[in-house]
Design a protein around this motif. Structure first.
Motif, PDB file in Angstrom:
ATOM      1  N   PHE A  45       0.832  -1.200   0.000  1.00 26.08           N
ATOM      2  CA  PHE A  45       0.000   0.000   0.000  1.00 26.08           C
ATOM      3  C   PHE A  45       0.874   1.260   0.000  1.00 26.08           C
ATOM      4  O   PHE A  45       0.599   2.221  -0.714  1.00 26.08           O
ATOM      5  N   THR A  46       1.965   1.241   0.785  1.00 29.29           N
ATOM      6  CA  THR A  46       2.876   2.386   0.831  1.00 29.29           C
ATOM      7  C   THR A  46       3.544   2.598  -0.520  1.00 29.29           C
ATOM      8  O   THR A  46       3.626   3.735  -1.015  1.00 29.29           O
ATOM      9  N   HIS A  47       4.009   1.514  -1.128  1.00 32.18           N
ATOM     10  CA  HIS A  47       4.649   1.606  -2.444  1.00 32.18           C
ATOM     11  C   HIS A  47       3.694   2.182  -3.482  1.00 32.18           C
ATOM     12  O   HIS A  47       4.074   3.063  -4.274  1.00 32.18           O
ATOM     13  N   MET A  48       2.456   1.711  -3.493  1.00 32.92           N
ATOM     14  CA  MET A  48       1.491   2.173  -4.484  1.00 32.92           C
ATOM     15  C   MET A  48       1.172   3.649  -4.305  1.00 32.92           C
ATOM     16  O   MET A  48       1.010   4.381  -5.296  1.00 32.92           O
ATOM     17  N   GLN A  49       1.119   4.104  -3.062  1.00 34.24           N
ATOM     18  CA  GLN A  49       0.830   5.519  -2.801  1.00 34.24           C
ATOM     19  C   GLN A  49       1.898   6.407  -3.436  1.00 34.24           C
ATOM     20  O   GLN A  49       1.594   7.377  -4.137  1.00 34.24           O
ATOM     21  N   PHE A  50       3.160   6.080  -3.185  1.00 33.56           N
ATOM     22  CA  PHE A  50       4.253   6.902  -3.715  1.00 33.56           C
ATOM     23  C   PHE A  50       4.449   6.685  -5.220  1.00 33.56           C
ATOM     24  O   PHE A  50       4.861   7.608  -5.937  1.00 33.56           O
ATOM     25  N   HIS A  51       4.181   5.470  -5.685  1.00 32.68           N
ATOM     26  CA  HIS A  51       4.322   5.191  -7.120  1.00 32.68           C
ATOM     27  C   HIS A  51       3.331   6.026  -7.930  1.00 32.68           C
ATOM     28  O   HIS A  51       3.695   6.602  -8.971  1.00 32.68           O
ATOM     29  N   LYS A  52       2.104   6.119  -7.459  1.00 32.25           N
ATOM     30  CA  LYS A  52       1.103   6.945  -8.150  1.00 32.25           C
ATOM     31  C   LYS A  52       1.504   8.413  -8.124  1.00 32.25           C
ATOM     32  O   LYS A  52       1.341   9.132  -9.116  1.00 32.25           O
ATOM     33  N   LEU A  53       2.036   8.844  -6.997  1.00 32.05           N
ATOM     34  CA  LEU A  53       2.459  10.241  -6.881  1.00 32.05           C
ATOM     35  C   LEU A  53       3.625  10.543  -7.818  1.00 32.05           C
ATOM     36  O   LEU A  53       3.682  11.608  -8.440  1.00 32.05           O
ATOM     37  N   LYS A  55       4.306   9.323 -10.665  1.00 29.90           N
ATOM     38  CA  LYS A  55       3.836   9.453 -12.048  1.00 29.90           C
ATOM     39  C   LYS A  55       3.256  10.837 -12.323  1.00 29.90           C
ATOM     40  O   LYS A  55       3.273  11.303 -13.470  1.00 29.90           O
ATOM     41  N   ARG A  56       2.771  11.504 -11.267  1.00 30.46           N
ATOM     42  CA  ARG A  56       2.110  12.798 -11.457  1.00 30.46           C
ATOM     43  C   ARG A  56       3.058  13.985 -11.277  1.00 30.46           C
ATOM     44  O   ARG A  56       2.633  15.130 -11.406  1.00 30.46           O
ATOM     45  N   ILE A  57       4.327  13.710 -10.955  1.00 32.09           N
ATOM     46  CA  ILE A  57       5.252  14.800 -10.623  1.00 32.09           C
ATOM     47  C   ILE A  57       5.374  15.806 -11.767  1.00 32.09           C
ATOM     48  O   ILE A  57       5.356  17.021 -11.551  1.00 32.09           O
ATOM     49  N   ILE A  62       4.773  21.854  -8.294  1.00 35.87           N
ATOM     50  CA  ILE A  62       5.833  21.341  -7.425  1.00 35.87           C
ATOM     51  C   ILE A  62       5.485  21.497  -5.940  1.00 35.87           C
ATOM     52  O   ILE A  62       5.789  20.631  -5.121  1.00 35.87           O
ATOM     53  N   LEU A  63       4.825  22.600  -5.605  1.00 38.46           N
ATOM     54  CA  LEU A  63       4.474  22.825  -4.209  1.00 38.46           C
ATOM     55  C   LEU A  63       3.419  21.828  -3.745  1.00 38.46           C
ATOM     56  O   LEU A  63       3.453  21.327  -2.615  1.00 38.46           O
ATOM     57  N   ARG A  64       2.482  21.521  -4.648  1.00 40.35           N
ATOM     58  CA  ARG A  64       1.432  20.564  -4.312  1.00 40.35           C
ATOM     59  C   ARG A  64       2.017  19.160  -4.158  1.00 40.35           C
ATOM     60  O   ARG A  64       1.624  18.409  -3.269  1.00 40.35           O
ATOM     61  N   VAL A  65       2.978  18.810  -4.998  1.00 36.19           N
ATOM     62  CA  VAL A  65       3.625  17.499  -4.905  1.00 36.19           C
ATOM     63  C   VAL A  65       4.411  17.382  -3.607  1.00 36.19           C
ATOM     64  O   VAL A  65       4.370  16.359  -2.922  1.00 36.19           O
ATOM     65  N   TYR A 130      11.482   7.673  -1.522  1.00 35.71           N
ATOM     66  CA  TYR A 130      12.699   8.158  -2.173  1.00 35.71           C
ATOM     67  C   TYR A 130      12.487   8.468  -3.654  1.00 35.71           C
ATOM     68  O   TYR A 130      13.024   9.451  -4.175  1.00 35.71           O
ATOM     69  N   GLY A 131      11.697   7.630  -4.354  1.00 35.87           N
ATOM     70  CA  GLY A 131      11.474   7.827  -5.786  1.00 35.87           C
ATOM     71  C   GLY A 131      10.942   9.214  -6.100  1.00 35.87           C
ATOM     72  O   GLY A 131      11.579   9.995  -6.828  1.00 35.87           O
ATOM     73  N   PRO A 132       9.757   9.578  -5.572  1.00 35.17           N
ATOM     74  CA  PRO A 132       9.243  10.927  -5.856  1.00 35.17           C
ATOM     75  C   PRO A 132      10.116  12.031  -5.266  1.00 35.17           C
ATOM     76  O   PRO A 132      10.223  13.117  -5.848  1.00 35.17           O
ATOM     77  N   TYR A 133      10.769  11.763  -4.125  1.00 34.59           N
ATOM     78  CA  TYR A 133      11.664  12.762  -3.526  1.00 34.59           C
ATOM     79  C   TYR A 133      12.816  13.083  -4.479  1.00 34.59           C
ATOM     80  O   TYR A 133      13.145  14.247  -4.706  1.00 34.59           O
ATOM     81  N   LYS A 134      13.409  12.056  -5.063  1.00 31.12           N
ATOM     82  CA  LYS A 134      14.551  12.258  -5.970  1.00 31.12           C
ATOM     83  C   LYS A 134      14.132  12.997  -7.236  1.00 31.12           C
ATOM     84  O   LYS A 134      14.820  13.916  -7.705  1.00 31.12           O
ATOM     85  N   ARG A 135      12.997  12.625  -7.797  1.00 37.86           N
ATOM     86  CA  ARG A 135      12.538  13.264  -9.027  1.00 37.86           C
ATOM     87  C   ARG A 135      12.121  14.712  -8.789  1.00 37.86           C
ATOM     88  O   ARG A 135      12.321  15.576  -9.649  1.00 37.86           O
ATOM     89  N   LEU A 136      11.573  14.973  -7.606  1.00 32.22           N
ATOM     90  CA  LEU A 136      11.098  16.323  -7.310  1.00 32.22           C
ATOM     91  C   LEU A 136      12.260  17.274  -7.085  1.00 32.22           C
ATOM     92  O   LEU A 136      12.292  18.390  -7.609  1.00 32.22           O
ATOM     93  N   TYR A 137      13.257  16.820  -6.300  1.00 28.81           N
ATOM     94  CA  TYR A 137      14.359  17.705  -5.919  1.00 28.81           C
ATOM     95  C   TYR A 137      15.625  17.470  -6.742  1.00 28.81           C
ATOM     96  O   TYR A 137      16.644  18.132  -6.520  1.00 28.81           O
TER      97      TYR A 137
END
Length: 613
Positions: A45-53, A55-57, A62-65, A130-137
């Motif tokens: 469930f944790t993986h799916m939450q961040f995986h979906k996020l 994809k939307r980056i 950026i502030l909303r993400v 980490y995935g969305p964190y790395k892509r965002l920053y």
């Protein structure tokens, strides 16, 4: 990051307030399957939450993400706490560890195993984030470094508990009775706690900086500039260190330590790399402000204040819960282990008190201390514009919104706005100082009152009488509603025994046994009373022995075997008394001197009887 401290302390409270049942709620195989299944579901469930996020980056603001990443981390951290509580209370995982010899002698080691389980849950969250964190920053920080930085920054909050609990375990494991007796008294516990707390507060920073693997700042322009600023402010310290939190990529600094020998100035490499010399000066001046304004001392006071608050309110809140019909009906009729529900209620109360205190009271002072440290810059420089520009750089480099709320800091926007007011009129510096002085005075007055009430409730005669009378009335009322509840009669018997009302004790215990004949606690207590009662008219040696035998058949614990030995003794069966007490002494882990004295008494009596023959 401070919120992780709260998570760890809540988990520690859940673990330390749990009372393990005599039997687990589920069989070992079912427990294992559910335990692993819950971990898999949580991780998925944790993986799916961040995986979906993730994809939307590229499609979202950026502030909303950024807000969404933090929201998911918070949500899943709370779920990790819930999962940990299920492991402890629902699956009774601690039950399966209680017979491991090393954990029996040093219970702190078992606690570390379960704290490690919660760290594992958090590591799952951070690894997925980490995935969305790395892509965002767009950072080159590795997943491993990201996870380890989160862990290493948070875990030091457990150092004081680990040392306090671990040393107490070692003292109890050693064959020296004097320190054990000292620690068993309320005065000894208070003295030990205060001495230990003082020691940890003083030398703790030295341990923490080693744990964080801080390295000394090299000689050169930056170090010389910081040293010059500290001399100007009259601040003494042990060393200036690089702070490797998140690989040193955060623009931040800190000072820890109450005394100069164990005081450290911490800076990140990002601070040196991104800030101008004047901006770096302003940041260090802010941190010096925390020391000059005695904020670290007040944090210690606030921690002691929490102990006073919990100490005072705990009994009152428990009485209130017991007095509340729905709660006690749940405890009585749920079918779940009675002691487990009671300890769960206690845990919930403590956690609620802790959360309210640190989130709102402590958080209020932290926010205002940060603002006071901001305004301290004016004690060393004519303007705070370099600090304002630093805040703007933090916003630019992190991508975080300037008005992002924070429970322990005012938002960067609010901090900039207040400094701008100070730039226009220095009266705002004085106002902030006055606000904090008034707040501290009100806080200390409240703590003194709360501490006085707590002491009177727990140690004063009025408090003792009120407490016992209140509990008696509650129990009698509940017995009137549910007359077939054996646990209510057990608790009533315990209460009467503590106030030396032995006639009513016997009546309550006998009724409890009638309703539940296999309760070893009641059987043992009543057997002891029939065997040793101060009122000899109430003694019943034969009945005592029968009860003690039943209790020992149900539970072979040292104190129950000691009761059985005492019953053999008063019935003249001295050889059996000696044999039973010898076994009790052999399996006893604590208070061995008591069992040794009991055995000596029985052996002396047996020798005298043998000589008479």
């Amino acid at each position: 990051m401070f919120v992780n401290f709260i998570y760890f302390i809540i988990v520690l409270l859940i673990y330390t307030t749990y009372l393990p049942p005599d039997e687990p709620n589920l069989a070992p195989l079912k427990t294992s399957i559910l335990f692993l299944g819950l971990i898999i579901v949580f991780a998925y469930f944790t993986h799916m939450q961040f995986h979906k996020l993730e994809k939307r980056i590229t499609k979202d603001n950026i502030l909303r993400v950024d807000h969404k990443i933090n929201a998911i981390i918070t949500q899943q951290s709370v779920m990790a706490i819930v999962l940990f509580a299920v492991d402890i209370y629902g699956l009774s995982l601690t039950f399966f560890f209680k017979n491991i010899p090393l954990f029996t002698v040093i219970p702190t080691l078992q606690a570390l195993v379960f704290i490690g389980l919660f760290v594992f849950y958090l590591a799952i969250i951070w690894a997925c984030a980490y995935g969305p964190y790395k892509r965002l920053y767009i950072t080159d920080l590795s997943r491993r470094s990201y996870v380890l930085s989160n862990i290493s920054f948070s875990i030091p909050v457990l150092f004081p508990w680990f040392l306090l609990s671990g040393i107490a375990d070692i003292i109890n494991a050693l064959p020296f009775e004097l320190p054990k007796r000292f620690l068993s008294t309320p005065e000894g516990q208070v003295i030990y706690f205060l001495f230990f707390l003082s020691t940890v507060v003083i030398i703790g920073p030295a341990m923490i900086q080693k744990f964080w693997r801080c390295k000394p700042l090299e000689s050169g322009y930056v170090r010389s500039r910081i040293e010059k600023l500290c001399r100007r402010a009259g601040l003494e310290y042990s060393n200036i260190l690089y702070w490797p939190i998140f690989g040193g990529r955060m623009i931040t600094a800190g000072i820890m330590g109450l005394i100069k020998k164990f005081r450290y100035i911490l800076i990140t490499k990002a601070l040196v790399r991104h800030l101008e010399p004047e901006e770096m000066d302003a940041v260090i001046a802010h941190e010096i402000g925390h020391i000059k304004k005695k904020h670290l001392h007040f944090y210690l006071v606030f921690f002691i204040g929490y102990i006073f608050l919990a100490y005072t309110s705990f009994d009152l809140l428990v009485y209130f819960i017991i007095y509340t019909d729905p709660v006690y009906r749940l405890i009585s009729s749920s079918g779940i282990n009675h002691d487990t529900i009671i300890s769960a209620v206690f845990s919930l109360i403590i956690i609620i008190i802790f959360f309210i205190y640190f989130r709102y009271i402590f958080g209020y002072f932290m926010r205002n201390f940060e603002r006071q440290a901001d305004t301290y810059v004016y004690a060393l420089f004519p303007s705070a514009k370099p600090l304002i520009s630093t805040f703007k750089k933090i916003v630019a480099t992190t991508g975080q919104p300037p008005d992002k709320p924070n429970w322990h800091h005012f938002s960067i926007k609010e901090r900039i706005e207040y400094l701008n007011l100070c730039e226009q009129d220095k009266i705002y510096i004085i106002r902030q100082d006055r606000k904090i002085k008034k707040s501290i005075a009100a806080y200390l007055a409240a703590i003194v009152i709360i501490g006085g009430i707590g002491y009177n409730l727990n140690y004063g005669e009025t408090g003792k009488k009120l407490s016992k009378h209140f509990i008696e009335k509650i129990l009698l009322r509940e017995i009137n509603k549910t007359p077939d509840n054996p646990y209510l009669y057990r608790d009533l018997g315990d209460l009467y025994y503590n106030i030396n009302n032995y006639t009513e004790t016997i009546r309550a215990y006998e009724k409890s046994i009638d309703l539940k004949p296999d309760n070893p606690h009641v059987l043992n207590n009543l057997a002891w009373l029939y065997a040793t009662c101060d009122d000899k008219n109430l003694r019943n040696p034969e009945r005592a022995l029968n009860l003690a035998l039943k209790a020992a058949n149900l539970e072979e614990s040292p104190h129950i075997l000691d009761t059985l030995a005492e019953c053999y003794y008063i019935n003249g069966r001295l050889e059996e008394a000696v044999s039973t007490e010898s076994y009790a002494l052999r399996i006893a882990k604590k208070e061995r001197s008591y069992f040794e004295n009991q055995l000596k008494k029985f052996m002396t009596a047996a020798k005298v009887l043998s000589n008479e023959k």
